[in-house]
Motif scaffolding. Structure first.
Motif, mmCIF file in Angstrom:
data_model
loop_
_atom_site.group_PDB
_atom_site.id
_atom_site.type_symbol
_atom_site.label_atom_id
_atom_site.label_comp_id
_atom_site.label_asym_id
_atom_site.label_seq_id
_atom_site.Cartn_x
_atom_site.Cartn_y
_atom_site.Cartn_z
ATOM 1 N N GLU A 83 95.915 76.093 71.767
ATOM 2 C CA GLU A 83 95.657 76.790 73.029
ATOM 3 C C GLU A 83 94.374 76.292 73.671
ATOM 4 O OE1 GLU A 83 97.161 81.271 73.022
ATOM 5 O OE2 GLU A 83 96.132 80.760 71.144
ATOM 6 N N THR A 84 93.359 76.070 72.845
ATOM 7 C CA THR A 84 92.082 75.558 73.348
ATOM 8 C C THR A 84 92.265 74.157 73.923
ATOM 9 O OG1 THR A 84 90.899 76.853 71.693
ATOM 10 C CG2 THR A 84 89.683 75.074 72.742
ATOM 11 N N ASP A 85 92.971 73.302 73.206
ATOM 12 C CA ASP A 85 93.231 71.942 73.702
ATOM 13 C C ASP A 85 94.006 71.975 75.010
ATOM 14 O OD1 ASP A 85 91.913 70.874 71.526
ATOM 15 O OD2 ASP A 85 93.754 70.354 70.425
ATOM 16 N N GLY A 86 94.976 72.866 75.094
ATOM 17 C CA GLY A 86 95.744 72.998 76.332
ATOM 18 C C GLY A 86 94.873 73.446 77.489
ATOM 19 N N MET A 87 93.971 74.376 77.210
ATOM 20 C CA MET A 87 93.060 74.858 78.244
ATOM 21 C C MET A 87 92.152 73.726 78.728
ATOM 22 S SD MET A 87 90.519 78.168 78.216
ATOM 23 C CE MET A 87 89.931 77.776 76.610
ATOM 24 N N ILE A 88 91.624 72.948 77.801
ATOM 25 C CA ILE A 88 90.761 71.822 78.171
ATOM 26 C C ILE A 88 91.543 70.799 78.979
ATOM 27 C CG2 ILE A 88 89.455 69.864 77.224
ATOM 28 C CD1 ILE A 88 88.574 71.846 74.967
ATOM 29 N N SER A 89 92.780 70.539 78.593
ATOM 30 C CA SER A 89 93.628 69.607 79.349
ATOM 31 C C SER A 89 93.850 70.096 80.778
ATOM 32 C CB SER A 89 94.984 69.422 78.663
ATOM 33 O OG SER A 89 94.836 68.788 77.435
ATOM 34 N N GLY A 109 82.034 74.938 86.347
ATOM 35 C CA GLY A 109 81.901 76.255 85.732
ATOM 36 C C GLY A 109 82.934 77.245 86.246
ATOM 37 N N GLU A 110 83.210 77.189 87.537
ATOM 38 C CA GLU A 110 84.215 78.093 88.121
ATOM 39 C C GLU A 110 85.612 77.781 87.582
ATOM 40 O OE1 GLU A 110 83.685 80.819 89.909
ATOM 41 O OE2 GLU A 110 81.526 80.452 89.905
ATOM 42 N N VAL A 111 85.927 76.503 87.410
ATOM 43 C CA VAL A 111 87.225 76.116 86.846
ATOM 44 C C VAL A 111 87.339 76.619 85.405
ATOM 45 C CG1 VAL A 111 88.675 74.156 86.164
ATOM 46 C CG2 VAL A 111 87.513 74.115 88.371
ATOM 47 N N VAL A 112 86.262 76.462 84.641
ATOM 48 C CA VAL A 112 86.251 76.938 83.250
ATOM 49 C C VAL A 112 86.436 78.444 83.219
ATOM 50 C CG1 VAL A 112 84.828 77.221 81.183
ATOM 51 C CG2 VAL A 112 84.884 75.017 82.364
ATOM 52 N N MET A 113 85.738 79.172 84.076
ATOM 53 C CA MET A 113 85.855 80.624 84.095
ATOM 54 C C MET A 113 87.271 81.062 84.453
ATOM 55 S SD MET A 113 82.140 82.128 85.219
ATOM 56 C CE MET A 113 82.828 83.132 86.414
ATOM 57 N N THR A 114 87.903 80.382 85.386
ATOM 58 C CA THR A 114 89.288 80.706 85.756
ATOM 59 C C THR A 114 90.209 80.555 84.552
ATOM 60 O OG1 THR A 114 88.899 80.000 88.036
ATOM 61 C CG2 THR A 114 91.192 80.102 87.300
ATOM 62 N N GLU A 115 90.060 79.468 83.820
ATOM 63 C CA GLU A 115 90.894 79.235 82.633
ATOM 64 C C GLU A 115 90.625 80.262 81.545
ATOM 65 O OE1 GLU A 115 93.474 77.302 81.652
ATOM 66 O OE2 GLU A 115 93.604 76.596 83.718
ATOM 67 N N LEU A 116 89.345 80.545 81.286
ATOM 68 C CA LEU A 116 89.010 81.530 80.252
ATOM 69 C C LEU A 116 89.564 82.912 80.605
ATOM 70 C CD1 LEU A 116 85.364 80.574 79.250
ATOM 71 C CD2 LEU A 116 87.373 80.551 77.768
ATOM 72 N N GLU A 118 92.238 83.549 82.187
ATOM 73 C CA GLU A 118 93.687 83.538 81.921
ATOM 74 C C GLU A 118 93.977 83.679 80.432
ATOM 75 O OE1 GLU A 118 96.370 83.013 84.155
ATOM 76 O OE2 GLU A 118 94.890 83.361 85.739
ATOM 77 N N VAL A 119 93.097 83.136 79.592
ATOM 78 C CA VAL A 119 93.363 83.057 78.153
ATOM 79 C C VAL A 119 92.842 84.271 77.394
ATOM 80 C CG1 VAL A 119 92.855 81.710 76.066
ATOM 81 C CG2 VAL A 119 93.467 80.543 78.178
ATOM 82 N N ASP A 120 91.598 84.697 77.671
ATOM 83 C CA ASP A 120 90.994 85.755 76.869
ATOM 84 C C ASP A 120 89.866 86.426 77.657
ATOM 85 O OD1 ASP A 120 90.780 86.690 73.805
ATOM 86 O OD2 ASP A 120 88.765 86.534 74.643
#
Length: 153
Positions: A83-89, A109-116, A118-120
């Motif tokens: 899941e982490t690898d998919g998020m990074i991809s 940072g905003e892109v990372v926050m959007t993904e996080l 969605e995940v947790d």
């Protein structure tokens, strides 16, 4: 591919699978000399945009730094490596799709926050507390209030 055990150059592929939501190919290999087995990962090498820091300093994109910054808030959370690898991809794909040679660290940072988000939710709040530099409990409460309605759906 050199064998990591005996350094022989002849190996054979036993199995191939897609990994990280298709962004990588995982290959199980066996050395023809010592017959030890090992795993390799292949992925396309792409040119990522450079990162412009708030100070104006420009740094090359560092995938390892991104991984570290994501793994910290995910500590002790029920998120698998896949899941982490998919998020990074997905993050890297979104950055490439911007089509820019340089992006600000704020955009990243905003892109990372959007993904996080969605995940947790917990990992999202952990990351946001550092990224947005919360100075007091009020800032925490405002951030929690912004995600609470989404959690109740």
């Amino acid at each position: 591919m050199h064998c990591p055990y005996c350094n022989a150059t002849e190996t054979k592929v036993i199995d191939s699978r897609l990994a990280a939501e298709g962004a990588q190919v995982r290959r199980r290999r066996q050395c023809n000399s010592c017959e030890e087995r090992f795993t390799t990962f292949e992925m396309v090498e792409v040119v990522m945009p450079r990162i412009v820091k708030e100070s104006g300093k420009i740094e090359p994109y560092d995938g390892d730094k991104l991984r570290r910054s994501i793994m910290l808030p995910l500590q002790k959370r029920p998120i698998s490596i896949d899941e982490t690898d998919g998020m990074i991809s997905r993050i890297e794909k979104r950055i490439r799709q911007m089509g820019e040679r340089e992006i600000s660290s704020k955009q990243l940072g905003e892109v990372v926050m959007t993904e996080l988000k969605e995940v947790d939710d917990v990992a999202y709040v952990r990351f946001a507390s550092v990224y947005r530099d919360f100075q007091d409990i009020e800032a925490f409460q405002q951030e929690l209030a912004s995600i609470r309605p989404e959690c109740e759906k």
